[in-house]
Scaffold this motif. Structure first.
Motif, PDB file in Angstrom:
ATOM      1  N   THR A 147     -32.082 -11.007  31.066  1.00 20.38           N
ATOM      2  CA  THR A 147     -32.692 -10.701  32.354  1.00 20.38           C
ATOM      3  C   THR A 147     -33.174  -9.248  32.324  1.00 20.38           C
ATOM      4  OG1 THR A 147     -30.470 -10.214  33.151  1.00 20.38           O
ATOM      5  CG2 THR A 147     -31.381 -12.352  33.745  1.00 20.38           C
ATOM      6  N   PRO A 148     -34.134  -8.889  33.157  1.00 21.77           N
ATOM      7  CA  PRO A 148     -34.621  -7.510  33.160  1.00 21.77           C
ATOM      8  C   PRO A 148     -33.481  -6.521  33.409  1.00 21.77           C
ATOM      9  CG  PRO A 148     -36.116  -8.894  34.391  1.00 21.77           C
ATOM     10  CD  PRO A 148     -34.918  -9.744  34.065  1.00 21.77           C
ATOM     11  N   ARG A 152     -39.367 -12.207  28.547  1.00 18.49           N
ATOM     12  CA  ARG A 152     -38.263 -13.174  28.474  1.00 18.49           C
ATOM     13  C   ARG A 152     -38.762 -14.608  28.421  1.00 18.49           C
ATOM     14  NH1 ARG A 152     -35.674 -13.379  34.533  1.00 18.49           N
ATOM     15  NH2 ARG A 152     -34.080 -14.568  33.442  1.00 18.49           N
ATOM     16  N   LEU A 204     -31.798  -6.389  38.244  1.00 17.75           N
ATOM     17  CA  LEU A 204     -32.745  -6.270  39.345  1.00 17.75           C
ATOM     18  C   LEU A 204     -32.203  -7.097  40.509  1.00 17.75           C
ATOM     19  CD1 LEU A 204     -35.560  -5.057  40.001  1.00 17.75           C
ATOM     20  CD2 LEU A 204     -36.510  -7.313  39.487  1.00 17.75           C
ATOM     21  N   GLN A 227     -41.376  -8.797  36.964  1.00 22.57           N
ATOM     22  CA  GLN A 227     -40.686  -9.737  37.849  1.00 22.57           C
ATOM     23  C   GLN A 227     -40.913  -9.417  39.318  1.00 22.57           C
ATOM     24  OE1 GLN A 227     -37.747 -11.861  34.965  1.00 22.57           O
ATOM     25  NE2 GLN A 227     -36.967 -11.231  36.933  1.00 22.57           N
ATOM     26  N   LEU A 283     -43.911 -11.165  40.136  1.00 17.86           N
ATOM     27  CA  LEU A 283     -43.708 -12.615  40.289  1.00 17.86           C
ATOM     28  C   LEU A 283     -43.024 -12.944  41.610  1.00 17.86           C
ATOM     29  CD1 LEU A 283     -42.477 -13.609  36.710  1.00 17.86           C
ATOM     30  CD2 LEU A 283     -44.709 -14.082  37.738  1.00 17.86           C
ATOM     31  N   LEU A 284     -42.149 -12.057  42.038  1.00 21.47           N
ATOM     32  CA  LEU A 284     -41.414 -12.306  43.276  1.00 21.47           C
ATOM     33  C   LEU A 284     -42.212 -11.905  44.510  1.00 21.47           C
ATOM     34  CD1 LEU A 284     -37.968 -11.032  41.973  1.00 21.47           C
ATOM     35  CD2 LEU A 284     -38.453 -13.367  42.714  1.00 21.47           C
TER      36      LEU A 284
END
Lengths: 404, 335
Positions: free
Chosen positions: B56-57, B79, B123, B147, B150-151
């Motif tokens: 994960t980041p 990832r 995160l 991310q 993306l979120l």
């Protein structure tokens, strides 16, 4: 893509219904037929591709990039169909949305964090076994032990209040049925959906949870900003949905295994430290969670068959766990086997996050039983309880001979 | 049955019952690239082409260099690519030699031991993020920005470095994210204006900072009036790994069965213990699921899992046999 399609293998087609009662109650014949048919089988009745061999099931489970969960891990495709409840932040989510809930729950349920429960649960198990044996040597092992033990141990660990715990199993049964087609099993619960959901959702609120349980730890994580306060109750809900029925039926599988394999019970009595391995082998052998779906994120080739983007893939965990290409004499419950690598808890990013909790519960109960029970046997036909996802039980009539 | 084997199938041709052969946590340097002044990136892949453990980041890996030195590097790749890890390494002239080794000696095709990935810098969900990077501290933040996009979160990056040319990923970030990215080379614009960026606490924003110790201290000072837990920093404590990692065999005593086995560099402890006939459960065999947790009675494990927190690792009382090894000549396990 075009080239891949031109060269693609057309998979064998089956019109079998994996969710028919007779299959749910005795899935092995279908599992064998699907494994033998090929690495991918098209199930025409539901318009899904199915995987029943260990190699393909394992590969699909770990490949979250191509086989997503966020569109639902049941037959319903959330891209096109309304879920019956707010989707799970764990089971029905993909990275990056899956990350924070998974991380928080993993820390709460990590093996070192569970050490404080070990002694308590061994004591609870011994008290339960004593109590059951005091009531006689013939009883329904499903109700008296497999259901009773997790219902004593787990809700306390989560921090649930004393009232309404009888709703937990019906809620789980309903949730696991909902992963299948909208058949009679789903219809049978329809009138209770609202009532059970209201109760379960109420238990997920901070005020409903005791100070020292898993539930409050999840809310504490939200206070630290590791989750949002909107996410916290949904993460608690995952514990309540996935943490009870699965363990109950896993323990029932252990009892069934030992009642029908007396030599294996003798082995456990001689070496009670095999309790964990016994549970693991029972999970392999019976696979309490039989199936889960994924959705293809792109056109994806499995053993030459191209599965179109946005379509569902049904993975038979139970069939993979008895694939003779992976396991020697797979239909045998065998304590000398190393069951490592079974997919009964899934594998990869979504692998069961409560597996260490389940193992600890099983270890406690089996250790207590091994100390007090010389032999156990069936006194009648055990009854299965059909569920669209779970290999579940209704009764397990047992006679035990207490140890001298 | 083999000897005192507890696994009846061990010698009976049931090799299929073993999971895929144990993956010694050794990866191949498949590419090495200069990406900024004093910064190289390494791409690491499995020698057999297998998937690598998910991350994960904010995750880092431990890289065991050929001399046995261990360094932590943040993963800064993609990832969604399960087959490669990417790290970026700054040459640190005042360092202990690890980065010099990576820069001067390590070549594509070389093998390195890898532990983890582990994430102490995750995160967390937020409507808005302010990412603050100092120099090579950009690496853990890179996947976070992806991310955040993306979120659908609102975010900005404040990126300081000595000179424009020393700032890795600067051009890609500006090209991809435009005005979200604020590049501040010290020789042109001076130090980051933390007072301007952090002077007023914003309850809807999480601040993520990674970089040299003085920057972390300055950001911490600037955030004192922010809500608790709003600031998240990554701190690599140099010297956290005291003992060099062994690349020579060590012994593992199985206290309950009385056997002692030798673990050579090419096999895992799990494999060695199984060869001795002990039955140990495992599942993922990548140090991520926690199934093979075993109590350590004596000795100091060299932890390479993704599960244990730092204080649990320091306790030396348990380990995951599938990936972790030994710092010393001998471990005693409760098996």
């Amino acid at each position: 893509m075009t080239e891949a399609l031109e060269r693609a293998v057309v998979p064998p087609v089956s019109d079998a219904d994996p969710f028919a009662h007779e299959v749910l109650v005795e899935p092995e014949p279908l599992h064998q037929a699907l494994r033998e048919a090929g690495p991918v089988v098209y199930l025409s009745r539901y318009d899904v591709h199915a995987l029943a061999r260990y190699e393909q099931v394992h590969a699909a489970l770990v490949d979250w990039q191509h086989f997503e969960s966020g569109s639902g891990v049941g037959l319903a495709n959330f891209r096109h169909e309304e879920p019956w409840r707010t989707p799970s932040l764990l089971l029905e989510a993909d990275p990056p949305r899956h990350d924070a809930p998974r991380r928080v729950l993993r820390e709460v349920l990590a093996p070192p964090a569970l050490r404080r429960l070990r002694e308590t649960w061994h004591t609870v198990a011994e008290e339960l076994v004593d109590q059951v044996l005091a009531g006689g040597t013939e009883f329904d092992g499903f109700a008296a032990l497999a259901e009773a033990f997790p219902l004593r141990a787990f809700p306390d660990a989560v921090g649930l209040g004393p009232d309404g715990r009888e709703h937990l199993l019906p809620y789980g049964n309903m949730a696991f049925n909902a992963f299948g087609p909208r058949n009679d099993l789903v219809a049978a619960d329809a009138h209770r959906v609202a009532e059970l959901s209201v109760w379960v959702n109420a238990q997920c609120e901070r005020e409903a949870l005791s100070e020292d349980g898993f539930g409050r730890q999840i809310w504490d994580a939200a206070d630290r900003g590791d989750l949002t306060h909107e996410q916290a109750p949904l993460v608690v809900r995952s514990l309540l949905t996935a943490g009870v029925d699965t363990t109950v039926h896993g323990l029932a599988a252990c009892l069934y295994a030992f009642a029908t394999h007396p030599e294996e019970w003798r082995r456990l009595r001689e070496r009670p430290e095999l309790a964990r391995a016994a549970f693991e082998e029972a999970v392999r052998w019976q696979s309490p969670v039989q199936t889960f779906f994924r959705t293809a994120t792109t056109d994806v080739a499995i053993a030459g068959t191209v599965i179109p983007a946005d379509t569902k893939i049904l993975m038979f965990l139970g069939a993979a766990n008895r694939d003779p290409a992976r396991w020697h004499d797979p239909d045998r419950f065998d304590l000398t086997r190393d069951p490592s690598g079974h997919v009964g808890f899934g594998m990869g990013l979504h692998q069961c996050i409560g597996q260490h909790v389940a193992r600890l519960e099983a270890e406690a109960l089996l250790t207590a039983l091994a100390r007090r029970v010389e032999r156990m046997e069936l006194t009648g036909t055990p009854h299965r309880h059909p569920n669209n996802t779970l290999r579940s039980w209704a009764s397990l009539p047992l006679r035990v001979q207490p140890a001298a | 049955m083999v000897g005192t084997s507890l696994v009846a199938d061990a010698g009976s041709g049931a090799g299929a019952e073993r999971p895929t052969p144990t993956k010694a946590a050794t990866l191949t340097v498949s590419a090495k690239e200069d990406i900024a002044e004093g910064v190289v990136s390494l791409t690491l892949t499995h020698p057999g082409g297998a998937r690598l453990p998910d991350w994960t980041p904010g995750s880092h890996i431990d890289v065991v260099l050929p001399g046995g030195a261990v360094r932590q590097y943040s993963l800064c790749g993609d990832r969604w690519d399960a087959y490669a890890y990417r790290v970026a390494v700054l040459r640190e002239p005042a360092g202990r030699g690890g980065s010099a080794h990576v820069h001067d000696r390590l070549r594509p095709g070389d093998r390195v031991g890898v532990g983890g990935p582990r994430n102490h810098f995750p995160l967390v969900p937020s409507e808005k993020y302010l990412f603050i990077a100092g120099g090579i501290g950009i690496t853990p933040l890179l996947p976070m920005m992806h991310q955040a996009e993306l979120l659908g979160a609102d975010w900005q990056l404040l990126y300081g470095g000595r000179t424009r040319s020393s700032m890795a990923f600067r051009e890609e970030l500006t090209a991809a994210y435009g005005e979200r990215v604020h590049v501040v080379p010290q020789d042109e614009l001076g130090l980051l204006d933390l007072a301007a960026w952090l002077g007023t606490p914003r309850p809807d924003t999480k601040v993520y900072c990674c970089g040299p110790a003085p920057l972390l201290a300055a950001v911490e000072a600037a955030c004192v009036s922010w809500p608790p837990y709003a600031l998240r920093v990554e701190r690599f404590s140099a010297g956290a790994q005291t003992a060099p990692v062994r690349n020579t065999p060590f012994e593992v005593e199985l206290r309950r069965t009385g056997h002692t086995v030798t673990v050579t560099p090419d096999i895992s402890v799990l494999e060695a213990v199984r060869r001795a006939g002990a039955d140990v459960l495992s599942s993922c065999e990548q140090g991520t699921c926690g199934t093979c947790l075993t109590t350590v009675l004596e000795g100091q494990p060299d932890h390479r899992d993704s599960v244990l927190a730092d204080h649990e690792r320091a306790a030396n009382d348990c380990m995951f046999l599938c990936v972790s090894r030994s710092c010393g000549d001998r471990l005693v396990l409760d098996i």
